[in-house]
Design a protein around this motif. Structure first.
Motif, mmCIF file in Angstrom:
data_model
loop_
_atom_site.group_PDB
_atom_site.id
_atom_site.type_symbol
_atom_site.label_atom_id
_atom_site.label_comp_id
_atom_site.label_asym_id
_atom_site.label_seq_id
_atom_site.Cartn_x
_atom_site.Cartn_y
_atom_site.Cartn_z
ATOM 1 N N ASP A 65 -52.163 18.727 7.918
ATOM 2 C CA ASP A 65 -53.132 18.545 6.832
ATOM 3 C C ASP A 65 -52.703 17.326 6.018
ATOM 4 O O ASP A 65 -51.722 17.382 5.274
ATOM 5 N N ALA B 182 -52.067 17.805 2.299
ATOM 6 C CA ALA B 182 -51.129 18.845 1.847
ATOM 7 C C ALA B 182 -50.152 18.201 0.850
ATOM 8 O O ALA B 182 -49.930 16.988 0.906
ATOM 9 N N PRO B 183 -49.589 19.016 -0.055
ATOM 10 C CA PRO B 183 -48.736 18.427 -1.098
ATOM 11 C C PRO B 183 -47.647 17.501 -0.552
ATOM 12 O O PRO B 183 -47.446 16.398 -1.069
ATOM 13 N N GLU B 184 -46.964 17.941 0.528
ATOM 14 C CA GLU B 184 -45.841 17.108 1.012
ATOM 15 C C GLU B 184 -46.335 15.762 1.548
ATOM 16 O O GLU B 184 -45.661 14.742 1.408
ATOM 17 N N SER C 278 -47.262 13.569 -1.556
ATOM 18 C CA SER C 278 -46.081 13.073 -2.280
ATOM 19 C C SER C 278 -45.307 12.047 -1.448
ATOM 20 O O SER C 278 -44.676 11.156 -2.001
ATOM 21 N N GLU D 259 -55.972 20.850 -5.429
ATOM 22 C CA GLU D 259 -54.956 21.908 -5.362
ATOM 23 C C GLU D 259 -53.576 21.327 -5.077
ATOM 24 O O GLU D 259 -52.585 21.712 -5.684
ATOM 25 N N SER D 260 -53.525 20.358 -4.147
ATOM 26 C CA SER D 260 -52.242 19.740 -3.812
ATOM 27 C C SER D 260 -51.670 19.004 -5.016
ATOM 28 O O SER D 260 -50.480 19.095 -5.312
ATOM 29 N N LEU E 134 -48.258 19.760 -7.013
ATOM 30 C CA LEU E 134 -47.205 18.741 -7.163
ATOM 31 C C LEU E 134 -46.895 18.448 -8.630
ATOM 32 O O LEU E 134 -46.143 17.534 -8.945
#
Ligand SMILES: Cc1cc2nc3c(=O)[nH]c(=O)nc-3n(C[C@H](O)[C@H](O)[C@H](O)COP(=O)(O)OP(=O)(O)OC[C@H]3O[C@@H](n4cnc5c(N)ncnc54)[C@H](O)[C@@H]3O)c2cc1C
Length: 475
Positions: free
Chosen positions: A423, A426-428, A431, A456-457, A461
């Motif tokens: 994804d 996605a947060p990772e 970032s 949301e991500s 974060l």
């Protein structure tokens, strides 16, 4: 004029090749973001004014209420409160949709539409409560059945017949606006049926003054109430009808050319006079009414996809239904009535770095913002552009050029999640692309699912909600 924004574009990158576009004139000066107070503050202010009005209405009820002794009194007073609040609610609902520039800029059209829809549900509930409680309360006091009381209202009370028609009309509008019914109707059909609310409000108005206990013996309250309705009616007339016509007379918007960007996505170049005199900010949109035989009836919102020139603007539209699908067939010379600029999805110039996340045709307002951010911000500007297929990327050449000119970071993420195997929002992943996210102001525009995932991500974060700005293309 705000010094922060870069000067408007002399060309828009790709001027329609097949049709003649006016030669680039001296550049327009920068769009403006004059607001000193931040938008959440403006939104809270507007809500505070609405609630204060609600309290004043309760005060009006309290002032004219004598002791409550029995069930009949309780029910009648419940009916009075709900009726007064509903009548006030209508003024608020209509006021929110009056296209008042401070509201459109300070709160944002999408939020106003959400408040309007939510408020609409409360007001319908209040009106229904009013009808039921008043009828029941009077029936209890008069020791007669509810049906007999309803008949007495209709035959012996002034203006009750028109009020009843107004109530039935409102129930019809509520049924049409219910989500399931709305999905089945074309937007235009729903919209024009929804306008019947004005008729309903007009029909219900006189019974408030002739039978409402707060007004019958209170001349001052009657004058104030009438003025409140008259002011909102005046605002609607002015901003929704007179202003667009005045704008047309002043700017003479006319289609200059249409250019296909990608399959199903076209840019429409609209020429006009003195466009630099309008206070347009990158990221804003107009409601466009194209005066061709088939499109005359609908006024649709489309964002500017480039900074305006003094003589021309550009919108870029993805074919989605009847209106957007007809854009490809617009003929040069078609006159256009434009309403705007609207929208609060504009760079806040808070001094923070800027992260923009766009999906599909959601790139349009972001493309204009990307070009319009001050040059001094070069290093802190990141654009992530998400598409499921390379052919969905609009403005690739322009974006590459802007990114190169200002040394900004541009990430294209192409392919479905299944194909990519991860994804990308996605947060990772975010970032990794944007280190030090806490220093950024984020702007998100794209399909609802993508926007929600990105927001949301960002929240996960640690980006504060007040630093996340979102434009939705669905009201
Ligand atoms: C603030 C804003 C900016 C937009 N900017 C762009 C843009 O730059 N490029 C682009 O391709 N699209 C943009 N859109 C979306 C565009 O307005 C719709 O895709 C278009 O109006 C659909 O109309 P239709 O007749 O083609 O399709 P329909 O099938 O009639 O409508 C599809 C959906 O579009 C929405 N919609 C339709 N008409 C209107 C209307 N008059 N007002 C509000 N919503 C409506 C409704 O949610 C509807 O369910 C924007 C929308 C908004 C709200």
């Amino acid at each position: 004029m705000h010094k922060g924004f870069q000067h408007a574009e002399g060309t828009f990158g790709v001027v329609p090749a097949t049709r003649t576009a006016p030669a680039a004139r001296p550049r327009a000066t920068a769009p403006v973001n004059a607001s000193r107070i931040t938008r959440p503050v403006q939104q809270r202010l507007v809500l505070a004014v609405i609630y204060a009005g609600g309290l004043a209405v309760l005060g009006l009820w309290w002032k004219d209420t004598t002791a409550v002794h029995n069930l009949g009194d309780i029910l009648t007073n419940a009916g009075r409160i709900s009726g007064l609040l509903a009548a006030y609610g209508f003024v608020v609902l209509v006021g929110l949709m009056a296209r008042l520039p401070p509201l459109e800029r300070g709160v944002g059209a999408d939020r106003l539409a959400r408040w309007h829809a939510m408020g609409g549900r409360y007001v319908i509930t209040l009106v229904t409560g009013h009808v039921l409680f008043i009828t029941w309360g009077y029936a209890v006091t008069a020791h007669q059945s509810v049906t007999k009381q309803a008949a007495t209202f209709l035959t012996s009370y002034p203006d009750m017949l028109s009020a009843t028609v107004a109530f039935l009309l409102l129930l019809l509008i509520a049924a049409i606006s219910a989500r399931a019914a709305r999905r089945m109707l074309p937007y235009e059909a729903w919209y024009y049926a929804h306008l019947l609310t004005y008729a309903s409000i007009a029909l219900a108005f006189s019974h408030q003054l002739s039978t409402g206990a707060s007004f019958v013996d209170n001349q001052a309250a009657r004058v104030f109430w009438t003025l409140m309705y008259a002011v909102v009616a005046g605002l609607i007339l002015w901003y929704r009808f007179v202003t667009p016509l005045r704008m047309f007379a002043r700017h003479r918007f006319t289609v200059v050319g249409v250019h296909e960007e990608t399959p199903g996505v076209v840019s429409v170049y609209i020429g006009g006079r003195d466009i630099d005199k309008m206070r347009v900010e990158p990221g804003q949109f107009f409601r466009w009414r194209f005066l061709s035989r088939e499109l005359f009836w609908g006024s649709h919102p489309y964002s500017l996809s480039a900074l305006p020139r003094p003589d021309m603007v550009r919108i870029t539209v993805k074919a989605r239904g009847h209106h957007s699908g007809s854009m490809a067939h617009l003929r040069p010379g078609t006159k256009v009535i434009a309403e705007g600029p609207y929208g609060a999805f504009t760079p806040s110039l808070s001094g923070r770095r800027v992260l923009m996340i766009a999906g599909g045709v959601g790139i349009t307002p972001i493309r204009a913002m990307f070009a319009g951010l001050p040059r001094r911000m070069s290093e802190g500007v990141v654009l992530i552009y998400r598409a499921s297929h390379p052919r969905e990327i609009v403005f690739r050449r322009e974006l590459d050029q802007i990114a190169a000119d200002r040394n900004a970071t541009l990430h294209y993420i192409i392919g479905s999640r299944a194909r990519l195997g991860y994804d990308p929002l996605a947060p990772e992943e975010i970032s990794a692309m944007v280190p030090g996210l806490h220093r950024y102001e984020a702007y998100v525009c794209g399909p609802n699912g993508m926007s929600e995932a990105a927001i949301e991500s960002l929240l996960a974060l640690g980006v504060k909600r007040r630093h996340i700005h979102h434009e939705t293309f669905d009201f």
